[in-house]
Motif scaffolding. Structure first.
Motif, PDB file in Angstrom:
ATOM      1  N   SER A  75       0.839  -1.208   0.000  1.00 57.98           N
ATOM      2  CA  SER A  75       0.000   0.000   0.000  1.00 57.98           C
ATOM      3  C   SER A  75       0.867   1.248   0.000  1.00 57.98           C
ATOM      4  O   SER A  75       2.049   1.202   0.342  1.00 57.98           O
ATOM      5  N   VAL A  76       0.243   2.326  -0.384  1.00 57.34           N
ATOM      6  CA  VAL A  76       0.935   3.605  -0.385  1.00 57.34           C
ATOM      7  C   VAL A  76       1.087   4.100   1.049  1.00 57.34           C
ATOM      8  O   VAL A  76       2.145   4.525   1.479  1.00 57.34           O
ATOM      9  N   LYS A  77      -0.036   4.025   1.779  1.00 54.32           N
ATOM     10  CA  LYS A  77      -0.023   4.519   3.156  1.00 54.32           C
ATOM     11  C   LYS A  77       0.548   3.462   4.085  1.00 54.32           C
ATOM     12  O   LYS A  77       0.316   2.267   3.901  1.00 54.32           O
ATOM     13  N   GLU A  78       1.223   3.921   5.107  1.00 46.86           N
ATOM     14  CA  GLU A  78       1.779   2.998   6.079  1.00 46.86           C
ATOM     15  C   GLU A  78       0.661   2.167   6.706  1.00 46.86           C
ATOM     16  O   GLU A  78      -0.417   2.672   7.004  1.00 46.86           O
ATOM     17  N   CYS A  79       0.949   0.886   6.905  1.00 40.64           N
ATOM     18  CA  CYS A  79      -0.062   0.011   7.449  1.00 40.64           C
ATOM     19  C   CYS A  79       0.504  -0.664   8.679  1.00 40.64           C
ATOM     20  O   CYS A  79       1.482  -1.397   8.603  1.00 40.64           O
ATOM     21  N   ASP A  80      -0.090  -0.378   9.808  1.00 37.20           N
ATOM     22  CA  ASP A  80       0.427  -0.906  11.067  1.00 37.20           C
ATOM     23  C   ASP A  80      -0.609  -1.858  11.651  1.00 37.20           C
ATOM     24  O   ASP A  80      -1.273  -1.549  12.624  1.00 37.20           O
ATOM     25  N   VAL A  81      -0.782  -2.987  11.020  1.00 37.87           N
ATOM     26  CA  VAL A  81      -1.801  -3.937  11.450  1.00 37.87           C
ATOM     27  C   VAL A  81      -1.111  -5.219  11.889  1.00 37.87           C
ATOM     28  O   VAL A  81      -0.131  -5.643  11.279  1.00 37.87           O
ATOM     29  N   GLU A  82      -1.638  -5.801  12.927  1.00 39.05           N
ATOM     30  CA  GLU A  82      -1.055  -7.002  13.492  1.00 39.05           C
ATOM     31  C   GLU A  82      -0.942  -8.124  12.455  1.00 39.05           C
ATOM     32  O   GLU A  82      -1.820  -8.270  11.596  1.00 39.05           O
ATOM     33  N   ASN A  83       0.125  -8.880  12.585  1.00 36.63           N
ATOM     34  CA  ASN A  83       0.319 -10.049  11.732  1.00 36.63           C
ATOM     35  C   ASN A  83       0.458  -9.711  10.237  1.00 36.63           C
ATOM     36  O   ASN A  83       0.111 -10.503   9.378  1.00 36.63           O
ATOM     37  N   THR A  84       0.921  -8.519   9.963  1.00 32.88           N
ATOM     38  CA  THR A  84       1.179  -8.166   8.563  1.00 32.88           C
ATOM     39  C   THR A  84       2.558  -7.528   8.434  1.00 32.88           C
ATOM     40  O   THR A  84       3.109  -7.026   9.407  1.00 32.88           O
ATOM     41  N   VAL A  85       3.081  -7.581   7.230  1.00 30.84           N
ATOM     42  CA  VAL A  85       4.307  -6.839   6.909  1.00 30.84           C
ATOM     43  C   VAL A  85       3.919  -5.826   5.841  1.00 30.84           C
ATOM     44  O   VAL A  85       3.345  -6.195   4.810  1.00 30.84           O
ATOM     45  N   TRP A  86       4.209  -4.607   6.122  1.00 32.49           N
ATOM     46  CA  TRP A  86       3.858  -3.561   5.142  1.00 32.49           C
ATOM     47  C   TRP A  86       4.985  -3.395   4.123  1.00 32.49           C
ATOM     48  O   TRP A  86       6.145  -3.213   4.485  1.00 32.49           O
ATOM     49  N   VAL A  87       4.638  -3.493   2.833  1.00 29.84           N
ATOM     50  CA  VAL A  87       5.601  -3.193   1.773  1.00 29.84           C
ATOM     51  C   VAL A  87       5.109  -1.935   1.060  1.00 29.84           C
ATOM     52  O   VAL A  87       4.083  -1.953   0.388  1.00 29.84           O
ATOM     53  N   PRO A  88       5.820  -0.845   1.294  1.00 29.81           N
ATOM     54  CA  PRO A  88       5.346   0.420   0.717  1.00 29.81           C
ATOM     55  C   PRO A  88       5.534   0.462  -0.784  1.00 29.81           C
ATOM     56  O   PRO A  88       6.420  -0.182  -1.335  1.00 29.81           O
ATOM     57  N   LYS A  89       4.664   1.233  -1.434  1.00 28.69           N
ATOM     58  CA  LYS A  89       4.807   1.438  -2.871  1.00 28.69           C
ATOM     59  C   LYS A  89       5.612   2.707  -3.110  1.00 28.69           C
ATOM     60  O   LYS A  89       5.520   3.635  -2.320  1.00 28.69           O
ATOM     61  N   PRO A  90       6.368   2.839  -4.186  1.00 25.45           N
ATOM     62  CA  PRO A  90       6.513   1.840  -5.230  1.00 25.45           C
ATOM     63  C   PRO A  90       7.274   0.606  -4.753  1.00 25.45           C
ATOM     64  O   PRO A  90       8.231   0.719  -3.997  1.00 25.45           O
TER      65      PRO A  90
END
Ligand SMILES: Nc1nc2c(ncn2[C@@H]2O[C@H](COP(=O)(O)OP(=O)(O)OP(=O)(O)O)[C@@H](O)[C@H]2O)c(=O)[nH]1
Ligand SMILES: [Mg+2]
Lengths: 478, 180
Positions: A75-90
């Motif tokens: 996602s573009v926006k930072e994602c701080d959700v349990e049990n996930t890894v955020w991969v920012p775009k691009p």
């Protein structure tokens, strides 16, 4: 469930735009093959979900309610959700690979699990939208067609049969997962340079098996081949033209003896000189300028469209004569046509479109036919020159070695003698190139350093490059 | 026996002629993924490439030059680095009839900035037959403004000779000592 870092991580893709899906699959099938494997949801160790895709987040929530496996969130926006890894775009391949490592650490059976969020924090520095932000902003304003998230979202609105197109625009702007999120960049984001990872490993997917490859020569489309015809007659004609443009001198002159050479000319004595004056006048005044010969023949320069008309065919003997014959004073005049004259001239140009040329093309050919492989008596050949811009070689009359000369002269400053030595091509080709490009104002006195590294490195590919060129220039398979 | 693989990347905005250019020089019928365009681009062309174009030039048994075309509907989350890995050069096609070709040039040269610095860029301007303004000289000054050294040619992507000239300029720029 396999959880060894030697095996690819089994992932399932939730809904995602066809474009992004294609890109991910491209990666997973090639460079990322040993790291990711796409499987059905039932077999997946982790999910991959694009939070910017409409409906994807809900789909993810439903899925983890049934089976709470970790997810890689794009996602573009930072994602701080349990049990996930955020991969920012691009997205970058590096950040995807890192995300796999982080997911492994939380999978059951892993002994040294770490906080995913901490890892994600690190990743953020590897991403940046700044390079694209400016364009995105402007696109939002004037709705240019680079796509952005409007693309699939409008598709969706269409699918639900929204009757008013304007409504799609509203839906798009109000959707909080859309690009508007990009407008407030995070200051901690690193410069865009870091997005692209310079690696030497050549990754080449092989989408074709050998049997499906070549469609056979029945697909030949001769109309597409523009390389010179092989017939002897044509080759001879071609050679004659080159002789006119470049002369036939075979002996090289040097910095020491060129001034004593018989191969010199004085540009000021020819039509060329008046054409250059006309070119400058038309460019500064932005007006059409007519160059009229005492025979009544003329050239018309049209700076707004970068075209030039000549009442004499550039490829005719007459034009060669006109260029090569020194003119007495007063034989050529420059004229700024009146409005009435212009409309008459325009009619002629339209009717005789075959003799309308690229403006630089007319000057280039005139310069070559005039110099005929000779150097200008007044040329200052002592200081090294650099080609500041390439001539528009696809629309200028060609002669051998021009591309090669342009490439080297663009990288390395020198005079005509240096160039002929460095390249080991007939000196008349270098002189012809110099005359044409100089007339067009494409040279500058050398200031910067040469691009030395570029010249040193690439020899390793020379054989392949040479074979590729031969293939393309020879007409090859097509 | 090892196979040598090289890669040339074609990029540029929607409708600039990437698919057509690759098709003009590829040995194989290119693998394209054109889809009917959404409303957004329909006014300009009916089909657009949503994933990558792929073409191939085979040189003997063991050498291949792969030709990749980026999708024209450039998205901010495009994975530039994956596409460029192993590439020897970038051919940027710009459509002269678009509203602001300078901005297009800026966008793509910026997006591929690192790659351009390490490898080589060549610019082809298409559709000058439909619109003569801006002219090649404008493109030259824009490149100067962006501090980029690259050849710029007027081309028609449908013309194999023109596309070949771009590749020629690319190869000679990488190594002016290449012979034919
Ligand atoms: N008149 C004209 N048409 C051109 C020229 N170059 C390409 N075309 C045409 O422009 C159209 C679009 O070309 P494509 O090759 O599909 O463009 P593309 O860059 O692949 O477009 P996307 O996949 O949407 O990004 C085709 O119909 C080409 O024949 C040109 O110089 N002049
Ligand atoms: Mg395409």
């Amino acid at each position: 469930m396999l959880n060894s870092s030697n095996n690819p991580l089994k992932v399932a893709l939730l809904s995602i735009s066809p474009h992004n899906r294609a890109i991910l699959e491209f990666f997973f099938a090639g460079a990322g093959k040993s790291i990711f494997q796409i499987v059905a949801i039932k077999e997946a160790e982790a999910l991959v979900v694009d939070f910017d895709h409409p409906g994807a987040r809900q789909e993810w929530e439903e899925n983890i309610r049934i089976s709470p496996i970790p997810a890689i969130v794009l996602s573009v926006k930072e994602c701080d959700v349990e049990n996930t890894v955020w991969v920012p775009k691009p997205l970058t391949s590096q950040s995807l690979v890192q995300s796999a490592t982080q997911i492994r650490q939380v999978l059951p059976g892993n002994t040294h699990s770490t906080d995913i969020a901490a890892g994600a924090e690190k990743q953020r520095t590897a991403s940046d939208m700044s390079s694209l932000r400016e364009l995105l902003d402007s696109q939002q304003k004037d709705k240019q067609v680079f796509g952005l998230s409007g693309w699939q979202q409008r598709e969706r609105v269409k699918a639900t049969a929204s009757p008013i197109f304007a409504a799609a625009g509203v839906a798009y702007e109000e959707d909080d997962s859309s690009v508007s999120a990009v407008e407030k960049p995070d200051d901690s984001i690193a410069p865009a340079d870091e997005q692209l990872i310079g690696t030497d490993d050549v990754y080449v997917p092989e989408p074709l098996s050998d049997d499906e490859a070549l469609p056979g020569d029945s697909s030949l489309q001769l109309g597409q081949v523009t390389t010179p015809d092989d017939s002897e007659q044509d080759q001879e004609k071609q050679q004659q033209r080159w002789d006119l443009l470049c002369g036939q001198a075979t002996q090289r002159v040097t910095a020491a003896n060129w001034q004593e050479s018989t191969q010199l000319y004085t540009p000021e004595n020819y039509l060329l000189n008046s054409l250059i004056d006309a070119l400058n006048l038309s460019r500064t005044s932005k007006q059409y300028v007519q160059v009229i010969l005492d025979s009544g023949n003329y050239m018309l320069l049209m700076p707004d469209v970068n075209l030039a008309y000549s009442s004499i065919d550039l490829y005719s003997e007459l034009f060669t004569d006109v260029c090569g014959t020194p003119l007495q004073g007063g034989k050529v005049k420059l004229h700024l046509p009146s409005t009435t004259e212009l409309s008459e001239l325009e009619e002629v140009v339209v009717q005789d479109a075959r003799q309308t040329y690229d403006m630089e093309g007319l000057i280039w050919t005139t310069s070559l036919l005039t110099s005929h492989g000779r150097l200008s008596r007044n040329a200052d050949l002592s200081s090294p020159l650099r080609l500041k811009s390439w001539p528009n070689l696809t629309r200028l009359e060609q002669f051998p070695d021009a591309m090669q000369i342009a490439a080297l002269w663009h990288q390395k400053a020198g005079n005509v003698f240096d160039l002929s030595e460095w390249l080991d091509v007939p000196q008349r080709h270098v002189i012809a190139f110099f005359n044409g490009a100089h007339t067009l104002g494409l040279f500058e006195v050398n200031q910067g350093e040469d691009e030395q590294e570029k010249q040193a490195a690439p020899k390793k590919n020379r054989g392949l490059f040479s074979r590729l060129l031969k293939r393309l220039l020879g007409g090859g398979k097509k | 026996m090892t196979t040598t693989n090289k890669k040339i990347i074609f990029t540029g905005p929607v409708g600039a002629g990437k698919t057509t250019a690759i098709d003009a020089i590829s040995d194989i019928s290119i693998i394209r993924t054109d889809e009917y365009a959404s409303d957004m681009t329909k006014s300009r062309k009916p089909q657009t490439t949503v994933a990558m174009d792929y073409g191939l030039i085979r040189l003997g048994e063991n050498e291949r030059v792969h030709l990749y075309g980026t999708p024209g509907q450039e998205r901010f989350d495009f994975m530039w680095d994956i596409l460029t890995k192993g590439g020897i050069g970038l051919i940027l096609l710009l459509d002269n009839t678009r509203p602001d070709p300078y901005r297009d040039m800026k966008f793509y040269t910026n997006a591929f900035r690192d790659f351009i610095q390490q490898e080589q860029l060549v610019v082809g301007v298409t559709r000058l037959d439909l619109q003569r303004k801006p002219g090649i000289n404008d493109y030259r000054s824009w490149l100067k403004e962006l501090s980029i050294d690259a050849p710029v040619f007027e081309i028609d992507a449908r013309d194999r000779g023109d596309v070949t000239s771009l590749v020629q300029a690319l190869l000679y720029s990488l190594d002016p000592g290449v012979t034919t």
